[in-house]
Write a protein that holds these residues in place. Sequence first.
Motif, short mmCIF file in Angstrom:
data_model
loop_
_atom_site.label_atom_id
_atom_site.label_comp_id
_atom_site.label_asym_id
_atom_site.label_seq_id
_atom_site.Cartn_x
_atom_site.Cartn_y
_atom_site.Cartn_z
N VAL A 164 53.37 61.70 61.27
CA VAL A 164 53.30 62.80 60.32
C VAL A 164 51.90 63.40 60.35
O VAL A 164 50.92 62.72 60.62
N ASP A 165 51.82 64.72 60.09
CA ASP A 165 50.56 65.45 60.19
C ASP A 165 50.47 66.45 59.04
O ASP A 165 51.27 67.38 58.96
N MET A 166 49.52 66.23 58.14
CA MET A 166 49.36 67.09 56.97
C MET A 166 48.37 68.23 57.21
O MET A 166 48.15 69.04 56.31
N ASN A 167 47.71 68.29 58.34
CA ASN A 167 46.68 69.32 58.58
C ASN A 167 45.74 69.45 57.38
O ASN A 167 45.42 70.56 56.92
N ASP A 168 45.31 68.31 56.86
CA ASP A 168 44.40 68.24 55.71
C ASP A 168 44.99 68.87 54.45
O ASP A 168 44.25 69.27 53.54
N GLY A 227 40.10 63.58 63.35
CA GLY A 227 39.07 64.07 64.28
C GLY A 227 39.53 65.29 65.07
O GLY A 227 38.87 65.69 66.01
N GLU A 228 40.68 65.90 64.67
CA GLU A 228 41.15 67.09 65.39
C GLU A 228 40.42 68.34 64.92
O GLU A 228 39.86 69.07 65.73
N PHE A 229 40.44 68.59 63.61
CA PHE A 229 39.94 69.86 63.08
C PHE A 229 38.44 69.79 62.87
O PHE A 229 37.96 68.99 62.08
N PHE A 254 58.67 61.89 67.36
CA PHE A 254 58.48 63.21 66.75
C PHE A 254 57.31 63.18 65.79
O PHE A 254 57.17 62.22 65.03
N LYS A 255 56.51 64.23 65.82
CA LYS A 255 55.48 64.37 64.79
C LYS A 255 55.93 65.45 63.82
O LYS A 255 56.13 66.61 64.22
N LEU A 256 56.07 65.05 62.56
CA LEU A 256 56.58 65.95 61.53
C LEU A 256 55.41 66.57 60.78
O LEU A 256 54.57 65.86 60.22
N LYS A 257 55.36 67.90 60.78
CA LYS A 257 54.34 68.58 59.99
C LYS A 257 54.70 68.46 58.52
O LYS A 257 55.85 68.70 58.13
N LEU A 258 53.73 68.09 57.70
CA LEU A 258 53.94 67.95 56.25
C LEU A 258 52.86 68.75 55.52
O LEU A 258 51.92 69.24 56.13
N ILE A 317 49.70 58.52 60.58
CA ILE A 317 49.53 59.59 59.61
C ILE A 317 48.27 60.34 60.03
O ILE A 317 47.20 59.76 60.20
N GLU A 318 48.44 61.66 60.28
CA GLU A 318 47.36 62.45 60.89
C GLU A 318 46.77 63.43 59.89
O GLU A 318 47.51 64.15 59.22
N GLU A 319 45.45 63.47 59.82
CA GLU A 319 44.72 64.42 58.98
C GLU A 319 45.37 64.63 57.62
O GLU A 319 45.72 65.75 57.26
N PRO A 320 45.53 63.56 56.82
CA PRO A 320 46.12 63.77 55.49
C PRO A 320 45.21 64.60 54.60
O PRO A 320 45.67 65.47 53.87
MG LIG Z 1 47.17 67.85 63.93
#
Ligand SMILES: [Mg+2]
Length: 380
Positions: free
Chosen positions: A210-214, A266-268, A172-176, A236-239
Amino acid sequence: MSGLAGHRVTAIEPLTLRSRYTRSIGRNARLGAHGDGPEARGWLVRTDTGLVGWGMDERAPSEPSSLVGRPLEELIDPATGVVEPAALGLDVALHDLAARALELPLHVLLSGGGSAVAPTVPAVPAVPAAPAVPCYSGAIYFDDLDPDGAPRGLDAVLESCAADHAAGHRAFKLKLGRGNRWMEAEAGYARDLEVVRAVRAAHPSAHLLVDMNDGYSVERTLRFLEDTAELDLFWIEEPFAEERSGLTRLRARRRELGAGVLVADGEFDPDVEAVLDLAAAGLVDVLLMDVLSFGVTAWRALLPRVRELGVQASPHAWGHPLKTLYAAQLAAASDVVPVVEGVPGTTDGVDDSGYTLRDGAIRLPRAPGLGLELTSARPS
Ligand SMILES: [Mg+2]
């Protein structure tokens, strides 16, 4: 010769592809409710040999009419991808078409299976058993905060994880980043931690991302690493917006803590060469450019560089269930994509029954091309 000789494009038709999520998707650190599933543009390409290839792509081909009548081999090389710049908006459709023309599953073509086929030799390389590609649920958003008037709390997040587990997901990837927009900063951070701990307790053997979307600062990210050191996070994605000094501090803290967690970015709005520089410096471990807006052809060129750098990749797929399947085909052809992003749902008018999700992995079809059939998509 590419093996595609003898096929000429006779029509390029627009498609409207409507995705439907398995449940309404809520907020993340940056954006409001994501709803029940968006529409996207797709393209269908026909040849004079009776073949049809199709795929989603928001990039429109420039002057589609100028591509009609062209030999297929002028538009795509099975060894590298789309070679006609005006046809880049048909990236997925032409890959599907080329693989169907060569009677190969797309991942076999992407592995180089199409480039060795001479036109005078029947295209009969052995098709291996359907590969299984690890896949995580990318659909765990801020369900605890909805609905606005009567937020459902932590149980809502656990229910979403349980639903995706029942569907076959084991990661699971948890949005944070709840404190970025939706909660007071400190309370939002506390809730983020509560969510990660509760999901870990409920799913002790799951891969957790986990993914913080910056939505975090560098300081908050370092604190998060310490607070979750015992939880065995996978990535840990885009902290925070990727930059060298912050990522250097993050790497130092990971080493101090002995944490195995990977850093994915490197997503956004990526500057791809800058992200590659960060990867070369050991600051980014997993590259996330989008499977469609970056593109299949661009990913094919990039994956060997990713391998040379000794890092990994996972083409971003959020938004549409079909994007997960495109990413899975790329992953099956590469040894540097450890897992793909799952978008639980369906697409109207598309038969995707060749793909099955079981025990945390997507089994790919052995059918030629993408193995996806269009049943009734509505032309736009
Ligand atoms: Mg993302």
